[in-house]
Design a protein around this motif. Structure first.
Motif, PDB file in Angstrom:
ATOM      1  N   HIS A 127     -14.908 -29.892  64.999  1.00 15.61           N
ATOM      2  CA  HIS A 127     -16.273 -30.628  65.702  1.00 15.61           C
ATOM      3  C   HIS A 127     -16.021 -31.149  67.129  1.00 15.61           C
ATOM      4  N   SER A 128     -14.952 -31.789  67.264  1.00 16.14           N
ATOM      5  CA  SER A 128     -14.736 -32.455  68.582  1.00 16.14           C
ATOM      6  C   SER A 128     -14.641 -31.257  69.701  1.00 16.14           C
ATOM      7  N   ALA A 129     -13.895 -30.020  69.254  1.00 16.93           N
ATOM      8  CA  ALA A 129     -13.946 -28.755  70.046  1.00 16.93           C
ATOM      9  C   ALA A 129     -15.070 -27.941  70.100  1.00 16.93           C
ATOM     10  N   LYS A 130     -16.183 -28.626  69.587  1.00 17.67           N
ATOM     11  CA  LYS A 130     -17.674 -27.908  69.331  1.00 17.67           C
ATOM     12  C   LYS A 130     -17.439 -26.376  68.964  1.00 17.67           C
ATOM     13  N   LYS A 131     -16.457 -26.365  68.011  1.00 16.72           N
ATOM     14  CA  LYS A 131     -16.537 -24.837  67.276  1.00 16.72           C
ATOM     15  C   LYS A 131     -17.221 -24.924  66.067  1.00 16.72           C
ATOM     16  N   PRO A 132     -17.919 -24.148  65.470  1.00 20.47           N
ATOM     17  CA  PRO A 132     -18.801 -23.977  64.364  1.00 20.47           C
ATOM     18  C   PRO A 132     -18.007 -24.177  63.102  1.00 20.47           C
ATOM     19  N   ILE A 133     -18.697 -24.929  62.195  1.00 16.03           N
ATOM     20  CA  ILE A 133     -18.054 -25.248  60.855  1.00 16.03           C
ATOM     21  C   ILE A 133     -19.026 -24.457  59.780  1.00 16.03           C
ATOM     22  N   GLY A 134     -18.377 -23.744  58.935  1.00 16.10           N
ATOM     23  CA  GLY A 134     -19.284 -23.221  57.666  1.00 16.10           C
ATOM     24  C   GLY A 134     -19.089 -23.853  56.490  1.00 16.10           C
ATOM     25  N   LEU A 135     -20.046 -23.932  55.579  1.00 17.01           N
ATOM     26  CA  LEU A 135     -19.885 -24.812  54.470  1.00 17.01           C
ATOM     27  C   LEU A 135     -20.720 -24.148  53.301  1.00 17.01           C
ATOM     28  N   CYS A 136     -20.251 -23.998  52.172  1.00 18.87           N
ATOM     29  CA  CYS A 136     -21.306 -23.422  51.316  1.00 18.87           C
ATOM     30  C   CYS A 136     -21.013 -24.308  49.926  1.00 18.87           C
ATOM     31  N   PRO A 140     -20.802 -28.692  51.598  1.00 16.31           N
ATOM     32  CA  PRO A 140     -21.462 -29.438  52.572  1.00 16.31           C
ATOM     33  C   PRO A 140     -21.365 -31.067  52.437  1.00 16.31           C
ATOM     34  N   VAL A 141     -21.012 -31.389  51.306  1.00 18.72           N
ATOM     35  CA  VAL A 141     -20.854 -33.051  51.256  1.00 18.72           C
ATOM     36  C   VAL A 141     -19.577 -33.386  52.171  1.00 18.72           C
ATOM     37  N   LEU A 142     -18.678 -32.618  52.619  1.00 16.94           N
ATOM     38  CA  LEU A 142     -17.778 -33.014  53.360  1.00 16.94           C
ATOM     39  C   LEU A 142     -18.097 -33.424  54.810  1.00 16.94           C
ATOM     40  N   ALA A 143     -19.115 -32.650  55.128  1.00 14.79           N
ATOM     41  CA  ALA A 143     -19.581 -32.783  56.480  1.00 14.79           C
ATOM     42  C   ALA A 143     -20.616 -34.041  56.355  1.00 14.79           C
ATOM     43  N   ALA A 144     -21.382 -34.322  55.307  1.00 13.73           N
ATOM     44  CA  ALA A 144     -22.214 -35.422  55.276  1.00 13.73           C
ATOM     45  C   ALA A 144     -21.211 -36.712  54.989  1.00 13.73           C
ATOM     46  N   LYS A 145     -20.099 -36.702  54.567  1.00 10.88           N
ATOM     47  CA  LYS A 145     -19.276 -37.906  54.333  1.00 10.88           C
ATOM     48  C   LYS A 145     -18.812 -38.213  55.928  1.00 10.88           C
ATOM     49  N   GLU A 174     -28.585 -37.802  51.636  1.00 11.62           N
ATOM     50  CA  GLU A 174     -29.486 -38.385  52.327  1.00 11.62           C
ATOM     51  C   GLU A 174     -29.035 -39.945  52.480  1.00 11.62           C
ATOM     52  N   GLU A 175     -28.524 -40.429  51.522  1.00 10.38           N
ATOM     53  CA  GLU A 175     -28.113 -41.983  51.330  1.00 10.38           C
ATOM     54  C   GLU A 175     -26.784 -42.053  52.206  1.00 10.38           C
ATOM     55  N   LEU A 176     -26.100 -41.077  52.572  1.00 10.36           N
ATOM     56  CA  LEU A 176     -25.105 -41.119  53.516  1.00 10.36           C
ATOM     57  C   LEU A 176     -25.601 -41.087  55.111  1.00 10.36           C
ATOM     58  N   GLY A 177     -26.976 -41.112  55.122  1.00  8.22           N
ATOM     59  CA  GLY A 177     -27.426 -40.876  56.524  1.00  8.22           C
ATOM     60  C   GLY A 177     -27.576 -39.802  57.004  1.00  8.22           C
ATOM     61  N   CYS A 178     -27.450 -38.689  56.331  1.00  9.70           N
ATOM     62  CA  CYS A 178     -27.539 -37.372  56.968  1.00  9.70           C
ATOM     63  C   CYS A 178     -28.951 -36.825  56.481  1.00  9.70           C
ATOM     64  N   LYS A 179     -29.322 -35.612  56.857  1.00 10.98           N
ATOM     65  CA  LYS A 179     -30.765 -34.841  56.681  1.00 10.98           C
ATOM     66  C   LYS A 179     -30.447 -33.872  55.911  1.00 10.98           C
ATOM     67  N   THR A 198     -24.640 -24.283  56.753  1.00  9.62           N
ATOM     68  CA  THR A 198     -24.717 -24.587  55.457  1.00  9.62           C
ATOM     69  C   THR A 198     -25.584 -23.623  54.509  1.00  9.62           C
ATOM     70  N   THR A 199     -25.178 -23.339  53.440  1.00 14.59           N
ATOM     71  CA  THR A 199     -25.673 -22.454  52.407  1.00 14.59           C
ATOM     72  C   THR A 199     -25.412 -23.099  50.949  1.00 14.59           C
ATOM     73  N   CYS A 200     -26.448 -22.804  50.045  1.00 14.64           N
ATOM     74  CA  CYS A 200     -26.141 -23.566  48.816  1.00 14.64           C
ATOM     75  C   CYS A 200     -25.328 -22.573  47.760  1.00 14.64           C
ATOM     76  N   ALA A 201     -25.295 -21.307  47.780  1.00 10.53           N
ATOM     77  CA  ALA A 201     -24.547 -20.624  47.012  1.00 10.53           C
ATOM     78  C   ALA A 201     -24.821 -20.834  45.465  1.00 10.53           C
ATOM     79  N   PHE A 202     -23.817 -21.322  44.708  1.00 10.90           N
ATOM     80  CA  PHE A 202     -23.737 -21.629  43.355  1.00 10.90           C
ATOM     81  C   PHE A 202     -24.455 -22.761  42.666  1.00 10.90           C
ATOM     82  N   MET A 203     -24.763 -23.623  44.208  1.00 12.41           N
ATOM     83  CA  MET A 203     -25.937 -24.961  43.812  1.00 12.41           C
ATOM     84  C   MET A 203     -27.021 -24.570  43.286  1.00 12.41           C
ATOM     85  N   CYS A 204     -27.193 -23.216  43.124  1.00 15.06           N
ATOM     86  CA  CYS A 204     -28.498 -22.578  42.983  1.00 15.06           C
ATOM     87  C   CYS A 204     -28.178 -21.415  41.575  1.00 15.06           C
ATOM     88  N   LYS A 205     -29.008 -21.450  40.728  1.00 16.63           N
ATOM     89  CA  LYS A 205     -28.972 -20.664  39.598  1.00 16.63           C
ATOM     90  C   LYS A 205     -29.685 -19.532  39.986  1.00 16.63           C
TER      91      LYS A 205
END
Length: 226
Positions: A127-136, A140-145, A174-179, A198-205
């Motif tokens: 993040h500090s190096a302004k390099k992209p982070i992909g999460l599925c 994504p809760v890692l980024a939210a935290k 949202e409660e962590l202050g993220c959107k 981010t993408t939801c992957a298996f968070m969706c049936k």
């Protein structure tokens, strides 16, 4: 896109106590198709516990996250402690309960969780190096935290059709202050300001090919930002 150097970080091997195998494989396939150079990492730590995936219950044995992740990496893997951000253009974290159990304690503590220090420092460095982070999936809760105010998706914020049984995760984010941005399974969300995709992957049936396509969208957007 060819020639992009991407670090893939795993959390074990198996959906209930490690990395989700289909998600990790899908990410690797899409990265390969795009001509990216990939190196795989995992923290050298003990798993929270081991789940018998046939019976769906914990067993008494103990396993190591790096050793188990090596199964997915076909043995070609390194300790996360050895990852040097300067050698990569992006980082991607597949999902699976191992993220919520081994990389952080979300499975036990929810939004009050702590994040493994190596995982946290890795994400902060990209993040500090302004390099992209992909999460599925649950990743994504890692980024939210770690990054208050960031935008992520874990699918829909309401389970109106039965396809998003984990919709309460969106509320916790949202409660962590993220959107939280509602997206369907084949879509990815790009937080351009933070370079988090981010993408939801298996968070969706959903059918496996739709999950595969959503991970492909995430990988594509990560590589565009790299």
């Amino acid at each position: 896109m060819a020639g992009r150097r991407v670090a893939l970080v795993l959390a074990g091997c198996g959906v209930f106590d490690g990395s989700e195998i289909h998600e990790a494989s899908a990410a690797l396939v899409h990265l390969s198709r795009a001509g990216a150079e990939v190196k795989i990492f995992a923290p050298n730590i003990e798993q929270m516990h081991v789940i018998d995936h046939l019976k769906g219950c914990p067993s008494e044995e103990k396993r190591n996250v790096l050793v188990e992740s090596a199964r997915l990496a076909r043995g070609n893997i390194q300790d996360l402690a050895e990852l040097k951000v300067g050698e990569f253009d992006a980082v991607i974290f597949p999902g699976g309960f191992g993220v919520a159990k081994n990389l952080c304690s979300w499975a036990v503590k929810g939004k009050e969780c702590s994040v493994n220090e190596q995982v946290k420092s890795t994400l902060e460095a990209f993040h500090s190096a302004k390099k992209p982070i992909g999460l599925c999936c649950i990743s994504p809760v890692l980024a939210a935290k770690i990054f208050p105010g960031c935008e992520v998706t874990v699918g829909h914020s309401k389970d109106t059709d039965g396809r998003f049984p984990d919709a309460d995760t969106a509320a916790a984010i949202e409660e962590l202050g993220c959107k939280h941005i509602s997206k369907d399974v084949h879509e990815a969300h790009v937080d351009s300001a933070n370079k988090i995709v981010t993408t939801c992957a298996f968070m969706c049936k959903a059918p496996l090919h739709e999950i595969f396509d959503g991970i492909g969208a995430m990988v594509s957007e990560v590589l565009k930002l790299a």
